[in-house]
Scaffold this motif. Structure first.
Motif, PDB file in Angstrom:
ATOM      1  N   ILE A   1     -63.758  28.187 -36.183  1.00  0.00           N
ATOM      2  CA  ILE A   1     -64.397  29.109 -35.097  1.00  0.00           C
ATOM      3  C   ILE A   1     -65.758  29.501 -35.640  1.00  0.00           C
ATOM      4  N   ASP A   2     -66.635  29.553 -35.010  1.00  0.00           N
ATOM      5  CA  ASP A   2     -68.084  30.216 -35.178  1.00  0.00           C
ATOM      6  C   ASP A   2     -68.774  29.671 -36.384  1.00  0.00           C
ATOM      7  N   ASP A   3     -68.658  28.318 -36.563  1.00  0.00           N
ATOM      8  CA  ASP A   3     -69.471  27.767 -37.686  1.00  0.00           C
ATOM      9  C   ASP A   3     -69.747  26.399 -37.280  1.00  0.00           C
TER      10      ASP A   3
ATOM     11  N   THR B   1     -82.470  -3.796 -44.391  1.00  0.00           N
ATOM     12  CA  THR B   1     -81.385  -4.304 -45.693  1.00  0.00           C
ATOM     13  C   THR B   1     -81.342  -3.125 -46.385  1.00  0.00           C
ATOM     14  N   GLY B   2     -80.157  -2.853 -46.828  1.00  0.00           N
ATOM     15  CA  GLY B   2     -79.788  -1.706 -47.731  1.00  0.00           C
ATOM     16  C   GLY B   2     -79.592  -0.287 -47.056  1.00  0.00           C
ATOM     17  N   GLY B   3     -80.095  -0.226 -45.987  1.00  0.00           N
ATOM     18  CA  GLY B   3     -79.727   1.191 -45.180  1.00  0.00           C
ATOM     19  C   GLY B   3     -78.738   1.224 -44.080  1.00  0.00           C
ATOM     20  N   ASP B   4     -78.415   2.204 -43.653  1.00  0.00           N
ATOM     21  CA  ASP B   4     -77.171   2.215 -42.782  1.00  0.00           C
ATOM     22  C   ASP B   4     -77.392   3.065 -41.489  1.00  0.00           C
ATOM     23  N   GLY B   5     -76.906   2.777 -40.689  1.00  0.00           N
ATOM     24  CA  GLY B   5     -77.247   3.732 -39.306  1.00  0.00           C
ATOM     25  C   GLY B   5     -76.231   4.832 -39.365  1.00  0.00           C
ATOM     26  N   LEU B   6     -76.464   5.547 -38.436  1.00  0.00           N
ATOM     27  CA  LEU B   6     -75.733   7.028 -38.523  1.00  0.00           C
ATOM     28  C   LEU B   6     -75.729   7.521 -37.024  1.00  0.00           C
ATOM     29  N   MET B   7     -74.590   7.907 -36.548  1.00  0.00           N
ATOM     30  CA  MET B   7     -74.619   8.838 -35.122  1.00  0.00           C
ATOM     31  C   MET B   7     -73.588  10.086 -35.853  1.00  0.00           C
ATOM     32  N   SER B   8     -74.229  11.117 -35.702  1.00  0.00           N
ATOM     33  CA  SER B   8     -73.865  12.536 -36.385  1.00  0.00           C
ATOM     34  C   SER B   8     -73.684  13.477 -35.319  1.00  0.00           C
ATOM     35  N   LEU B   9     -72.514  14.205 -34.959  1.00  0.00           N
ATOM     36  CA  LEU B   9     -72.252  15.237 -34.125  1.00  0.00           C
ATOM     37  C   LEU B   9     -72.089  16.437 -34.727  1.00  0.00           C
ATOM     38  N   HIS B  10     -72.898  17.285 -34.291  1.00  0.00           N
ATOM     39  CA  HIS B  10     -73.007  18.726 -34.853  1.00  0.00           C
ATOM     40  C   HIS B  10     -72.473  19.751 -33.707  1.00  0.00           C
ATOM     41  N   LEU B  11     -71.360  20.414 -34.225  1.00  0.00           N
ATOM     42  CA  LEU B  11     -70.667  21.064 -33.290  1.00  0.00           C
ATOM     43  C   LEU B  11     -70.317  22.594 -33.669  1.00  0.00           C
ATOM     44  N   ASN B  12     -70.397  23.471 -32.865  1.00  0.00           N
ATOM     45  CA  ASN B  12     -69.978  25.095 -32.943  1.00  0.00           C
ATOM     46  C   ASN B  12     -69.485  25.414 -31.834  1.00  0.00           C
ATOM     47  N   PRO B  13     -67.985  25.764 -32.076  1.00  0.00           N
ATOM     48  CA  PRO B  13     -67.277  26.032 -31.369  1.00  0.00           C
ATOM     49  C   PRO B  13     -67.342  27.573 -30.854  1.00  0.00           C
ATOM     50  N   ASN B  14     -68.394  28.394 -31.400  1.00  0.00           N
ATOM     51  CA  ASN B  14     -68.677  29.743 -31.313  1.00  0.00           C
ATOM     52  C   ASN B  14     -67.153  30.357 -31.390  1.00  0.00           C
TER      53      ASN B  14
END
Length: 145
Positions: free
Chosen positions: A43-45, A101-114
């Motif tokens: 919570i809240d972070d 080549t040598g790199g990776d993809g990324l999907m990143s969720l940033h979440l704050n439930p307050n």
């Protein structure tokens, strides 16, 4: 007997053709830890939940993504990032920078439930330009208590 030999050759040829088609359309990446994250958030972070498209091959891939759904409590804040871009919201769609080549993809969720307990279920589809028919759905199921 001649017909049976012809039939055997035809079956072998068809099997080789099917394997070649499946190989030529195979994805050149896989997801880590996998295509679904089930986790908890304090919570809240702000918490960050990454799904990486591991790219072990020698080709360059171009990924496109699109939000499928986002269900979460109204007071929660969420944003999405890809390989080189972070957005201040759960953007509807985007295109990543090329993954070499040598790199990776990324999907990143940033979440704050307050300060509100609850659960978020967020889904994005992702595909590459060389295999647009092979769409993966990335899912984050995050609970804050």
């Amino acid at each position: 007997m001649l017909f049976i030999n012809y039939l055997k050759r035809s079956i072998v040829l068809i099997a080789i053709l099917i394997m070649a088609i499946n190989t030529s359309f195979a994805q050149s990446y896989y997801h880590s830890p996998n295509d679904t994250i089930i986790s908890n958030a304090p919570i809240d972070d702000v918490s960050v939940f990454n799904i990486t498209q591991v790219h072990p091959t020698s080709d360059t891939i171009f990924s496109h993504w699109q939000k499928q759904s986002a269900v979460m409590p109204a007071t929660w804040e969420a944003s999405i990032c890809d390989v080189a871009h972070c957005y201040t919201e759960l953007k509807d769609s985007g295109t990543t920078d090329p993954i070499v080549t040598g790199g990776d993809g990324l999907m990143s969720l940033h979440l704050n439930p307050n300060f509100e307990a609850g659960t978020a279920i967020i889904r994005y589809s992702i595909f590459t330009t060389n295999t647009p028919a092979q769409i993966d759905t990335l899912t984050w199921i995050i609970t804050a208590t």
